[in-house]
Design a protein around this motif. Structure first.
Motif, PDB file in Angstrom:
ATOM      1  N   ILE A   1      37.277 -53.998  -9.655  1.00 28.34           N
ATOM      2  CA  ILE A   1      37.351 -55.136 -10.350  1.00 28.34           C
ATOM      3  C   ILE A   1      38.772 -55.684 -10.426  1.00 28.34           C
TER       4      ILE A   1
ATOM      5  N   SER B   1      39.889 -59.056  -8.842  1.00 31.48           N
ATOM      6  CA  SER B   1      40.013 -60.155  -9.720  1.00 31.48           C
ATOM      7  C   SER B   1      41.449 -60.833  -9.642  1.00 31.48           C
TER       8      SER B   1
ATOM      9  N   LYS C   1      47.271 -62.930 -10.398  1.00 32.44           N
ATOM     10  CA  LYS C   1      47.349 -63.225 -11.770  1.00 32.44           C
ATOM     11  C   LYS C   1      48.642 -63.653 -12.147  1.00 32.44           C
TER      12      LYS C   1
ATOM     13  N   THR D   1      45.225 -57.910 -16.383  1.00 32.89           N
ATOM     14  CA  THR D   1      44.625 -57.730 -17.571  1.00 32.89           C
ATOM     15  C   THR D   1      43.554 -56.580 -17.376  1.00 32.89           C
ATOM     16  N   GLN D   2      43.197 -56.061 -16.489  1.00 33.24           N
ATOM     17  CA  GLN D   2      42.200 -55.151 -15.979  1.00 33.24           C
ATOM     18  C   GLN D   2      43.068 -53.589 -16.066  1.00 33.24           C
TER      19      GLN D   2
ATOM     20  N   PHE E   1      44.914 -53.135 -19.861  1.00 27.21           N
ATOM     21  CA  PHE E   1      43.905 -52.967 -21.238  1.00 27.21           C
ATOM     22  C   PHE E   1      43.127 -51.715 -21.036  1.00 27.21           C
TER      23      PHE E   1
ATOM     24  N   PHE F   1      41.556 -50.534 -18.716  1.00 25.08           N
ATOM     25  CA  PHE F   1      40.258 -50.268 -17.821  1.00 25.08           C
ATOM     26  C   PHE F   1      40.491 -49.434 -16.585  1.00 25.08           C
TER      27      PHE F   1
ATOM     28  N   ILE G   1      37.580 -63.816 -11.895  1.00 23.11           N
ATOM     29  CA  ILE G   1      37.873 -63.691 -13.129  1.00 23.11           C
ATOM     30  C   ILE G   1      36.636 -64.021 -14.105  1.00 23.11           C
TER      31      ILE G   1
ATOM     32  N   SER H   1      33.564 -61.195 -13.314  1.00 27.43           N
ATOM     33  CA  SER H   1      33.748 -59.463 -13.547  1.00 27.43           C
ATOM     34  C   SER H   1      33.654 -59.538 -15.166  1.00 27.43           C
TER      35      SER H   1
ATOM     36  N   ASN I   1      35.225 -58.584 -17.872  1.00 23.41           N
ATOM     37  CA  ASN I   1      35.550 -57.331 -18.088  1.00 23.41           C
ATOM     38  C   ASN I   1      36.788 -57.255 -19.237  1.00 23.41           C
ATOM     39  N   SER I   2      37.869 -57.581 -18.564  1.00 17.23           N
ATOM     40  CA  SER I   2      39.028 -57.664 -19.545  1.00 17.23           C
ATOM     41  C   SER I   2      39.229 -58.877 -19.954  1.00 17.23           C
ATOM     42  N   ILE I   3      39.043 -59.914 -18.981  1.00 22.23           N
ATOM     43  CA  ILE I   3      38.903 -61.411 -19.485  1.00 22.23           C
ATOM     44  C   ILE I   3      37.612 -61.793 -19.579  1.00 22.23           C
TER      45      ILE I   3
ATOM     46  N   MET J   1      41.313 -62.156 -23.750  1.00 24.76           N
ATOM     47  CA  MET J   1      41.664 -60.706 -23.065  1.00 24.76           C
ATOM     48  C   MET J   1      41.082 -59.540 -24.149  1.00 24.76           C
ATOM     49  N   GLN J   2      40.480 -58.441 -23.660  1.00 25.73           N
ATOM     50  CA  GLN J   2      40.036 -57.500 -24.531  1.00 25.73           C
ATOM     51  C   GLN J   2      40.285 -56.255 -23.768  1.00 25.73           C
TER      52      GLN J   2
ATOM     53  N   TRP K   1      44.142 -65.169 -22.692  1.00 23.48           N
ATOM     54  CA  TRP K   1      44.582 -65.078 -21.328  1.00 23.48           C
ATOM     55  C   TRP K   1      45.868 -66.245 -20.768  1.00 23.48           C
TER      56      TRP K   1
END
Lengths: 427, 641
Positions: free
Chosen positions: A290, A294, A300, A306-307, A310, A312, B36, B39, B41-43, B205-206, B216
Motif C-alpha cells: 500500500i 500509494s 507524495k 503517511t503510510q 504513521f 503502518f 490514495i 487504500s 489506510n493512513s490517508i 492522516m491517521q 494531509w
C-alpha cells in the motif's frame, strides 16, 4: 599504494559515485521514515535514526580510508585469519551476546552494538576467494574440490542459525553465482531455480493441473526434438525429467497436507498469499505494498509519506526503507534505486572480470552476488514478490553494522581493483 | 568458455531488475487499488456533511436547527466481531437486527462504509466510542439531526429523511449518495437546494491505531463544506402555536397572510403532530404510525384540501358584479323568484347589506346578471359565454389555479367553466338554472383554504395580491424569490371594494359573525357554511383586520363544525386579536373554542384499521450497559522470517 600513484587515479569512480548516491538517498529517506511532523526533528538530530546514520556514515568514511591505506595483499594473506576471527566472534556472541529484538546476535562495545553475523559475508567471501585462488582447484572436474567450499559456508551458517538470524544465513545462497562463474555445471543452478519455481507453483495450484501442464510441455519438447536426439536417449531423458518434476509436485502436496501441522502450513501459505492473514505476518507485505502503491508515479513528496510515517509499515528505517522511497518519490524514485543497484552489481561483475588474479575475480563476484541477493530479497519482499526475510537493503537501510560491513566488502574490492595494473596474474 | 558466463550472470541481474521495474510500475502507476483514495489506510477521505440551513420566524426566532449526532458506519468486509452478543448488547440491538443491518450494508458495498446505526446522541457516542475500537470495520461519522424548536408547523416545514432508492436513481446531477438525507415535503423539499449546502471533502492522516495525525498536505486538496443557507420565514411562531391550540380536537385549516407582502403568518393543518417525531432514527416506525392515522395528519390541508367556499364566495360575486357594472353599490334584491332559500334577516337594499346578512337570493340575482351580461338571446349560449367570461375574472383571484406557494402538492381546486359543464350536460344543454349553486359558493366549485386566505388578502389590498409564500428571505442577504415580488392585479377597481368591505365589517359587527367580534379592532369578515356529503357542514370564515390598515388576512376552515359563525369566525377573530394586540380579551370564548371537539363529528371514510404493532421490539435510544475495559492487545507487527 604503488610508487607515487595516488589511489584516486585508479579507483573505479563509477562505483564510488553510485555508492555515494546510494548513501545520500538512503540517509535522506531514513530521515523521512522517522520524521515526525509534530516535532519537526532535524536531520542532524542524533537522537533519531537519521542523525545516528550520519554518524555511522562518518565512521564508515574513516573505515574506508583505512582500507584504502592498507596494502592490498593484506586481504589475500589474512583471508583465513579474518575468517577465523569472525567465526570466533560468532561463537562468542552465542554465549555473551546482548539480546536485541529477540535474537542474541549483538556484541556491545560501549554505546555501539555490532552484529558479527553482518561480517560473516565478508569472511566467507575472503575465505572462498583465497581457497579458489589456488590454480590447482577446478570446479569443473573434481567434485571433492567443492567440499572445502561447503565447509567454509556451513560452519558460519550453523552459528548464525543458532543465534536466530536466519535472514543473514540465507545470504550465503548468493555464493552460487561465483561457483557457477568458476565452473559449476549450469544445470545445478537451473535445477535449483526450477525446483524453487515448482515448489511455489505446487503450493499455489492444484497438483493435477500442474502435472497436466508438465506432461503437455514434455510432449511438445519431444515433438520438437530432432529425430537423432530422440533416438539417442533424448526421449527417455525428457520423460524422466517430467516424471521427477511431477513427483516433486505431488511430494510437496503430500508433505503440506500430511506431514505438516495445520499452523505450520499456515505460516508457509501466508508467504505466498499475505491476504490469508492480513493482521499477522501478511500485515507487513500488505502495508508495504500500500505504501509503495500509494506513491503513484511521482510520489507524495519529501516528508509527505503517511503510510511509512504513521507506523503502518513496520521497520520503516531498516528493512522496509524501500517503502519510504516508493511512497514519497513514487515510481521515479524506485526506478532510480533499482537502476542504481543493477548498475552497481553489473559494474562489479565487469570489474571482477578484468582482474588478473583469480582471488580478485572471485572476490569481486562474491561482492556482486551478496549485493544482488540483498537487493533481490529486500526489494522483492516490499513489493510482494519475495517472502518477508529480515535482511537490509545495502547502503539504504539504517544500521551501523550493515553499513560498515557492506562498505568494507565493497572497498576492499575497489582497493584490490585499483592495484590491478600492478599485479600479475597468478591464475 | 567460463568467461562468457558473465553475460549469463549480468543478464540474470538485469532480468531481475526489469521484472522489479515492471512490478513497481504496475503497483505504483497501473494498479488503482493502492491509490490514495482507495487504500484508505493512513490517508482517509472524510466527507464533511454541511449543516443544513436553519429556519427563522418573522421575529428572528429560530424554528428549525440541527443537533449534532453521530452515525455508526460499517464496512462489511472489514467487520470482525468476535463476540457478537456483547456487541449487540452494547448497541442495544438484537442479533437478528445486527445480521440484517450488516446484510443491508453489504448489499450496497462490501468495501465502502455504509450506514449501520443512525443518530446516536452525544452521550451514547461517548459511552460506546471506546468499546468500538475492539470491533474492526466500524467507524463513526459526525452527523446532525433536524430539530424543531416548537412542536408545530409540521406539514409546512416538512421533514427530511434518508433518500429513497428511486430518488437516488432519478437525481439529475449525481449529488446524493446512499443514506444521505433529503427534504421530503414542505419547505424542506422546496428549498432542498438552498438548505443542503455544499459537501466538503477532507483528507486526513491517521496512524496505525487510527489516531488523527493532522490534515494531509496541509489540506491543499480539501474542499470546505459550505453550510446550507438559512431561510427566513414570515411565520409568527407564537401565533402559529396559538392557532394550533385553538385547533385542538378539530379537523381543518387556518391560513393567515400579511396582505401587503403575501407572507404567510401562520398555517395550521389540523390535526397535526410534532415535527421532531419524524426527525429521529425511528423515522419509519413513526411515519407508519402517522400514515395509518385515520385523520391523515400528513395531509397538508391548507394547500391540499379543497372545499366548497360557501357564502364566503359571495364576496367575489359581489366584486365581479360591481366591476362588470351589472349592479351598483345601491342595488337591492328581495327573496322573490329565487330557487335558493334564505334565513330570516333584515332587508338587503345595498351590496353591503347583502354581504352582511349573506343573503342567498341577493347573490343568486347578482350571479344571474353576471352570466347573462351579454347580448345573446339564446339562454343556453348566453350562459356558456357568460360562464367563461365569469371564469376568466374569477381566475384572476387565483381560484382554480395554482397560486405558486413555496409548498409542494398545491391543489388547484375546481373552478368550473363551459367545458366542464359541457362534459356533464352536453354542449348547449345547460344554462344558468343548472349552475346557479355557484352563486353562493356551492355546487361544483372547490377552493383550498390557502386560496380563500388569499381572497381575504386581495380584498384587504383592494384589488391586488402577492403570491402567498412561507419563505421571504434566502441566505444572509435575505433574497426574496423574484416570483414573490410580482404584484398580481385582479382587474377589480379599488372603489368597488368599499361596499364589500363595508358589508364584511357589518357581518362582524352585527351580522353572521357578530358573536365573535373583538372590541377595539375593526375586523372585516365573511362566514361560510360549506355543504358536503359527509355529515355536518364545514365552518368557514375569512377576514382581515384592521380595516383601516390591514395587517392580517385570514381564512379558517373547520370541518363538520356547522355554520361559519359558530367555529371558524371565533377562531379567526381570536387569532386576529392575538396577532394585533398580543392579547386576548374574551377569555371565555377562547376557553370554549379550545375545549370544543368537532373531531367527533368527522365521519371517517372507513373504520380505522387497527394499528399493527411492530413485531420487532425496538428500544428508544441506547440502553447503556457498563462494559469492562478490554485488555490492551500488544501486537507484534513485525515477525522475522
Amino acid at each position: 599504494m604503488e610508487e607515487g600513484k595516488p589511489i584516486t587515479k585508479n579507483v573505479d569512480w563509477m562505483v564510488v559515485l553510485i555508492y555515494i548516491a546510494c548513501l545520500g538517498i538512503g540517509w535522506v529517506n531514513i530521515y523521512a521514515a522517522v520524521y515526525n511532523p509534530e516535532t519537526h526533528s532535524s536531520i542532524f538530530d542524533l537522537s533519531n535514526n537519521a542523525g545516528k546514520q550520519l554518524m555511522w556514515i562518518g565512521t564508515t568514511f574513516i573505515l574506508i580510508i583505512c582500507i584504502l591505506v592498507i596494502d592490498y595483499k593484506f586481504y589475500e594473506t589474512f583471508s583465513f585469519i579474518i575468517y577465523a576471527i569472525v567465526i570466533f566472534l560468532l561463537v562468542v556472541v552465542l554465549f555473551a551476546g546482548s539480546n536485541i529484538n529477540g535474537s542474541r546476535s549483538w556484541i556491545k562495545f560501549g554505546a555501539i552494538s555490532l552484529q558479527p553475523a553482518q561480517f560473516a559475508n565478508l569472511a566467507v567471501s575472503l575465505a572462498i576467494s583465497k581457497y579458489l585462488s589456488d590454480p590447482a582447484i577446478s570446479l569443473t572436474r573434481k567434485l571433492k574440490d567443492y567440499y572445502p567450499i561447503l565447509g567454509i559456508i556451513i560452519l558460519p551458517s550453523i552459528l548464525i542459525l543458532l543465534s536466530n538470524e536466519t535472514g543473514s544465513m540465507l545470504v550465503f545462497a548468493s555464493f552460487a553465482i561465483i561457483l557457477y562463474r568458476e565452473g559449476m555445471p549450469g544445470f545445478i543452478p537451473a535445477i535449483g531455480i526450477v525446483s524453487a519455481a515448482l515448489l511455489i507453483i505446487s503450493l499455489l495450484y492444484n497438483s493435477w493441473y500442474i502435472a497436466g501442464a508438465i506432461i503437455f510441455i514434455a510432449g511438445i519438447v519431444i515433438w520438437l526434438m530432432p529425430v537423432m536426439t530422440r533416438r539417442r536417449g533424448g526421449l527417455m531423458a525428457t520423460v524422466l525429467i517430467a516424471i521427477v518434476m511431477i513427483s516433486i509436485v505431488f511430494g510437496v502436496d503430500f508433505f503440506m497436507n500430511n506431514v505438516l501441522q495445520k499452523h505450520q502450513r499456515g505460516r508457509i501459505m501466508v508467504l505466498l498469499d499475505p491476504d490469508s492473514d492480513p493482521r499477522g505476518i501478511g500485515w507487513n507485505v500488505i502495508q508495504s505494498k500500500i505504501a509503495i502503491g500509494s506513491g503513484g508515479f511521482s510520489g507524495k513528496g519529501f516528508l509527505q509519506g503517511t503510510q511509512t510515517k504513521f507506523d503502518f509499515v513496520p521497520e520503516q528505517s531498516t528493512d522496509f526503507i524501500f517503502c519510504t522511497v516508493g511512497e514519497e518519490h513514487g515510481f521515479i524514485g524506485t526506478a532510480v534505486v533499482v537502476t542504481l543497484f543493477i548498475l552497481l552489481i553489473s559494474r562489479l561483475v565487469i570489474l571482477a572480470e578484468r582482474q588478473r588474479s583469480r582471488f580478485a575475480r572471485v572476490y569481486g563476484y562474491c561482492v556482486a552476488g551478496i549485493f544482488f541477493f540483498h537487493f533481490l530479497v529486500n526489494v522483492g519482499m516490499t513489493i510482494g514478490l519475495m517472502p518477508v526475510i529480515g535482511i537490509p537493503l545495502p547502503f539504504f537501510s539504517y544500521g551501523g553494522s550493515s553499513l560498515w560491513s557492506f562498505s568494507v566488502l565493497l572497498f576492499i574490492f575497489l582497493k584490490i581493483d585499483a592495484q590491478r595494473p600492478f599485479t600479475l596474474s597468478r591464475g | 568458455m567460463l568467461e562468457n558466463r558473465r553475460f549469463v550472470i549480468i543478464g540474470f541481474f538485469t532480468l531481475i531488475g526489469i521484472i522489479y521495474l515492471f512490478r513497481l510500475f504496475y503497483l505504483q502507476v497501473l494498479d488503482e487499488s493502492y491509490s490514495i483514495e482507495s487504500s484508505s489506510n493512513s490517508i482517509k477521505r472524510v466527507i464533511e456533511v454541511p449543516f443544513r440551513g436553519q429556519i427563522y420566524d418573522r421575529n428572528g426566532k429560530l424554528i428549525v436547527y440541527n443537533t449534532p449526532v453521530y452515525d455508526l458506519l460499517v464496512t462489511p468486509n472489514k467487520v470482525k466481531v468476535d463476540d457478537t452478543l456483547r456487541f449487540c448488547r452494547v448497541l442495544g440491538i438484537e442479533r437478528r437486527e445486527f445480521d440484517s443491518l450488516i446484510n443491508a450494508a453489504g448489499s450496497y458495498s462490501r468495501n465502502k462504509p455504509s450506514l449501520f446505526l443512525r443518530q446516536l446522541s452525544k452521550e451514547d457516542f461517548a459511552s460506546i466510542q471506546d468499546i468500538m475500537v475492539d470491533y474492526s470495520g466500524f467507524e463513526f461519522a459526525k452527523s446532525s439531526m433536524r430539530t424543531y424548536k416548537a412542536a408545530t408547523l409540521a406539514n409546512t416545514l416538512g421533514y427530511v429523511s434518508e433518500i429513497s432508492k428511486t430518488q437516488l436513481e432519478k437525481q439529475e446531477e449525481p449529488y446524493y449518495r446512499q443514506s444521505d438525507y433529503i427534504g421530503q415535503t414542505g419547505i424542506e423539499k422546496i428549498y432542498e437546494h438552498e438548505l443542503r449546502g455544499k459537501r466538503g471533502t477532507k483528507f486526513i492522516m491517521q496512524n496505525v491505531a487510527g489516531v488523527y495525525k493532522g490534515a494531509w498536505k496541509n489540506g491543499e486538496l480539501d474542499t470546505m463544506a459550505v453550510a446550507g443557507e438559512n431561510l427566513y420565514s414570515g411565520i409568527d411562531i407564537d401565533i402559529q402555536q396559538y392557532a394550533d391550540s385553538l385547533m385542538v380536537n378539530k379537523v381543518g385549516s387556518i391560513v393567515a397572510i400579511e396582505p401587503k407582502t403575501g407572507q404567510i403568518l401562520s398555517m395550521v393543518s389540523a390535526p397535526t403532530y410534532d415535527p421532531n417525531f419524524l426527525a429521529t432514527r425511528h423515522f419509519s416506525r413513526n411515519y407508519t404510525t402517522l400514515y395509518r392515522n385515520p385523520y391523515k395528519p400528513l395531509f397538508n390541508r391548507p394547500v391540499m384540501a379543497s372545499y366548497r367556499p360557501g357564502s364566503t364566495f359571495k364576496l367575489i360575486q359581489a366584486l365581479i358584479g360591481l366591476q362588470e357594472g351589472v349592479i351598483t353599490p345601491n342595488s337591492g334584491f328581495t327573496h322573490a323568484n329565487c330557487p335558493i332559500g334564505c334565513h330570516n334577516h333584515p332587508g338587503t337594499p345595498t351590496v353591503a347589506l347583502g354581504v352582511t346578512h349573506s343573503c342567498n337570493p341577493y347573490f343568486y340575482n347578482v350571479f344571474r346578471r353576471i352570466i347573462y351580461n351579454n347580448k345573446i338571446s339564446n339562454t343556453f349560449k348566453a350562459s356558456a359565454v357568460g360562464l367563461d367570461d365569469w371564469h376568466d375574472k374569477i381566475s384572476k383571484f387565483g381560484i382554480g389555479q395554482q397560486l405558486g406557494i413555496d409548498l409542494p402538492s398545491e391543489r388547484k381546486g375546481n373552478l368550473p367553466d363551459k367545458k366542464y359543464y359541457d362534459k356533464i350536460y352536453g354542449e348547449n344543454r345547460w344554462k344558468f338554472s343548472n349552475i346557479y349553486s355557484l352563486s353562493i359558493g356551492e355546487g361544483e366549485i372547490l377552493i383550498t383554504p390557502l386560496k380563500m386566505a388569499n381572497v381575504a388578502a386581495i380584498i384587504a389590498n383592494k384589488g391586488y395580491y402577492y403570491t402567498p409564500h412561507v419563505i421571504h428571505g434566502i441566505g444572509e442577504k435575505k433574497v426574496l424569490k423574484p416570483e414573490y415580488a410580482v404584484r398580481h392585479e385582479t382587474g377589480v377597481a379599488a372603489h368597488n371594494f368599499d361596499p364589500v368591505i363595508e358589508g364584511m365589517l357589518g357581518a362582524v359587527e352585527g351580522g353572521t359573525a357578530r358573536r365573535s367580534r373583538v372590541e377595539g379592532i375593526s375586523i372585516a369578515g365573511k362566514t361560510g357554511t360549506s355543504q358536503n356529503k359527509r355529515g355536518m357542514d364545514h365552518s368557514i370564515f375569512i377576514a382581515f383586520a384592521p380595516v383601516e390598515d390591514p395587517k392580517i388576512a385570514i381564512a379558517v376552515f373547520v370541518e363538520n363544525a356547522g355554520a361559519g359563525g359558530s367555529a371558524a369566525a371565533p377562531i379567526a377573530n381570536l387569532i386576529i386579536e392575538k396577532y394585533l394586540t398580543r392579547n386576548v380579551t374574551n377569555k371565555a370564548l377562547e376557553k370554549r373554542i379550545m375545549e370544543a371537539d368537532f373531531m367527533k363529528n368527522v365521519i371517517l371514510p372507513a373504520p380505522p384499521k387497527p394499528v399493527i404493532k411492530d413485531t420487532a421490539k425496538r428500544r428508544q435510544g441506547i440502553p447503556m450497559v457498563p462494559v469492562e475495559k478490554p485488555m490492551p492487545k500488544v501486537i507484534n507487527w513485525f515477525k522475522r522470517f
